[in-house]
Design an enzyme around this catalytic site. Structure first.
Site, PDB file in Angstrom:
ATOM      1  N   TYR A 113      17.871 -44.777 -10.240  1.00 54.00           N
ATOM      2  CA  TYR A 113      18.681 -43.360 -10.169  1.00 54.00           C
ATOM      3  C   TYR A 113      19.654 -44.246 -11.227  1.00 54.00           C
ATOM      4  O   TYR A 113      20.621 -42.894 -11.762  1.00 54.00           O
ATOM      5  CB  TYR A 113      19.397 -43.390  -9.109  1.00 54.00           C
ATOM      6  CG  TYR A 113      18.573 -43.520  -7.652  1.00 54.00           C
ATOM      7  CD1 TYR A 113      17.973 -41.842  -7.481  1.00 54.00           C
ATOM      8  CD2 TYR A 113      18.189 -43.949  -6.531  1.00 54.00           C
ATOM      9  CE1 TYR A 113      16.940 -41.702  -6.581  1.00 54.00           C
ATOM     10  CE2 TYR A 113      17.753 -43.509  -5.462  1.00 54.00           C
ATOM     11  CZ  TYR A 113      17.262 -43.064  -5.139  1.00 54.00           C
ATOM     12  OH  TYR A 113      16.445 -42.147  -4.469  1.00 54.00           O
ATOM     13  N   PRO A 146      23.234 -37.322   1.128  1.00 54.59           N
ATOM     14  CA  PRO A 146      23.142 -38.589   1.711  1.00 54.59           C
ATOM     15  C   PRO A 146      22.497 -39.723   0.768  1.00 54.59           C
ATOM     16  O   PRO A 146      22.140 -39.654   0.000  1.00 54.59           O
ATOM     17  CB  PRO A 146      22.136 -38.993   2.756  1.00 54.59           C
ATOM     18  CG  PRO A 146      21.187 -37.925   2.644  1.00 54.59           C
ATOM     19  CD  PRO A 146      22.287 -36.591   2.014  1.00 54.59           C
ATOM     20  N   ASN A 176      21.972 -31.672  -4.971  1.00 56.39           N
ATOM     21  CA  ASN A 176      21.100 -32.710  -4.818  1.00 56.39           C
ATOM     22  C   ASN A 176      21.252 -32.877  -2.862  1.00 56.39           C
ATOM     23  O   ASN A 176      22.261 -33.899  -2.672  1.00 56.39           O
ATOM     24  CB  ASN A 176      21.693 -34.011  -5.508  1.00 56.39           C
ATOM     25  CG  ASN A 176      20.088 -35.353  -5.348  1.00 56.39           C
ATOM     26  OD1 ASN A 176      19.553 -34.917  -4.450  1.00 56.39           O
ATOM     27  ND2 ASN A 176      20.381 -36.335  -6.362  1.00 56.39           N
ATOM     28  N   GLU A 196      18.713 -26.665  -7.389  1.00 58.68           N
ATOM     29  CA  GLU A 196      17.705 -28.758  -6.517  1.00 58.68           C
ATOM     30  C   GLU A 196      17.791 -28.873  -8.363  1.00 58.68           C
ATOM     31  O   GLU A 196      16.967 -28.978  -8.208  1.00 58.68           O
ATOM     32  CB  GLU A 196      16.380 -28.295  -6.011  1.00 58.68           C
ATOM     33  CG  GLU A 196      15.794 -29.123  -4.484  1.00 58.68           C
ATOM     34  CD  GLU A 196      14.957 -29.175  -4.297  1.00 58.68           C
ATOM     35  OE1 GLU A 196      14.701 -28.021  -4.004  1.00 58.68           O
ATOM     36  OE2 GLU A 196      13.861 -30.206  -4.224  1.00 58.68           O
TER      37      GLU A 196
HETATM   38  C1  DQA Z   1      16.551 -37.877  -5.045  1.00 55.57           C
HETATM   39  C2  DQA Z   1      15.379 -38.216  -4.113  1.00 55.57           C
HETATM   40  C3  DQA Z   1      15.474 -38.160  -2.858  1.00 55.57           C
HETATM   41  O1  DQA Z   1      14.419 -38.408  -2.639  1.00 55.57           O
HETATM   42  C4  DQA Z   1      16.369 -39.454  -2.178  1.00 55.57           C
HETATM   43  O2  DQA Z   1      16.038 -39.346  -0.995  1.00 55.57           O
HETATM   44  C5  DQA Z   1      17.313 -39.719  -2.561  1.00 55.57           C
HETATM   45  C6  DQA Z   1      17.512 -38.732  -4.096  1.00 55.57           C
HETATM   46  C7  DQA Z   1      16.386 -37.700  -6.628  1.00 55.57           C
HETATM   47  O3  DQA Z   1      17.920 -37.222  -7.027  1.00 55.57           O
HETATM   48  O4  DQA Z   1      16.030 -38.337  -7.130  1.00 55.57           O
HETATM   49  O5  DQA Z   1      18.643 -39.520  -2.074  1.00 55.57           O
HETATM   50  O6  DQA Z   1      17.354 -36.696  -4.563  1.00 55.57           O
END
Ligand code: DQA
Length: 152
Positions: A22, A9, A73, A97
């Site tokens: 990000y 998501p 992810n 992961e």
């Molecule tokens: C994430 C970290 C998660 O906590 C967050 O909800 C995301 C992105 C990351 O790529 O850093 O949606 O998976």
């Protein structure tokens, strides 16, 4: 060898989503780069993204006979979805992961991954490059470490 790349998501919004956390790389940039990296490894990728938990699970079921492993992810489902972990266990797909951000350096509710106990490993905090690291590690693991494979 075909590797699935599964994003959960809100990752469809990468590039504009909270870039301070990000980065500014889009999901299609990441997928294009992974296709190149896969080619250099003698592999190929199938990429999918979904915002729904059930859709992610359905994708894993569909990939069961198609891919050798998965780079995932799972976004926030990482921290909440026992169902997604069960889907990995049920399909027996080896996976790495990935998180763009370092989940351990963020809010406490992001520190725990429900997927991690059944993952080969986790790459967290390396930004978009983390996907490449995960892909390389997964292909290497499948070639050398998977049950029945030759020794490294
Ligand atoms: C994430 C970290 C998660 O906590 C967050 O909800 C995301 C992105 C990351 O790529 O850093 O949606 O998976």
């Amino acid at each position: 060898m075909i590797i699935g790349v599964l994003n959960g998501p809100n990752l469809n919004l990468l590039g504009t989503r909270e870039p301070a956390i990000y980065g500014s790389t889009t999901l299609s940039d990441i997928e294009a780069r992974l296709a190149e990296v896969a080619r250099s490894l003698g592999a190929e990728v199938r990429c999918a993204q979904a915002n729904g938990e059930g859709q992610l699970i359905d994708r894993l079921h569909a990939w069961r006979e198609e891919v050798a492993g998965v780079v995932v992810n799972a976004g926030a489902y990482t921290h909440t979805s026992l169902a997604l972990r069960d889907a990995f266990s049920a399909t027996a797909l080896p996976f790495v992961e990935v998180h763009l951000s370092n989940i351990h350096a963020r809010e406490p509710e992001r520190h725990r991954s429900l997927l991690a106990p059944v993952a080969i490993g986790m790459v967290t905090g390396l930004g978009a490059y983390g996907y490449e690291v995960a892909l390389q590690g997964l292909v290497r693991w499948i070639r050398h470490r998977a049950p029945g494979a030759s020794a490294p």
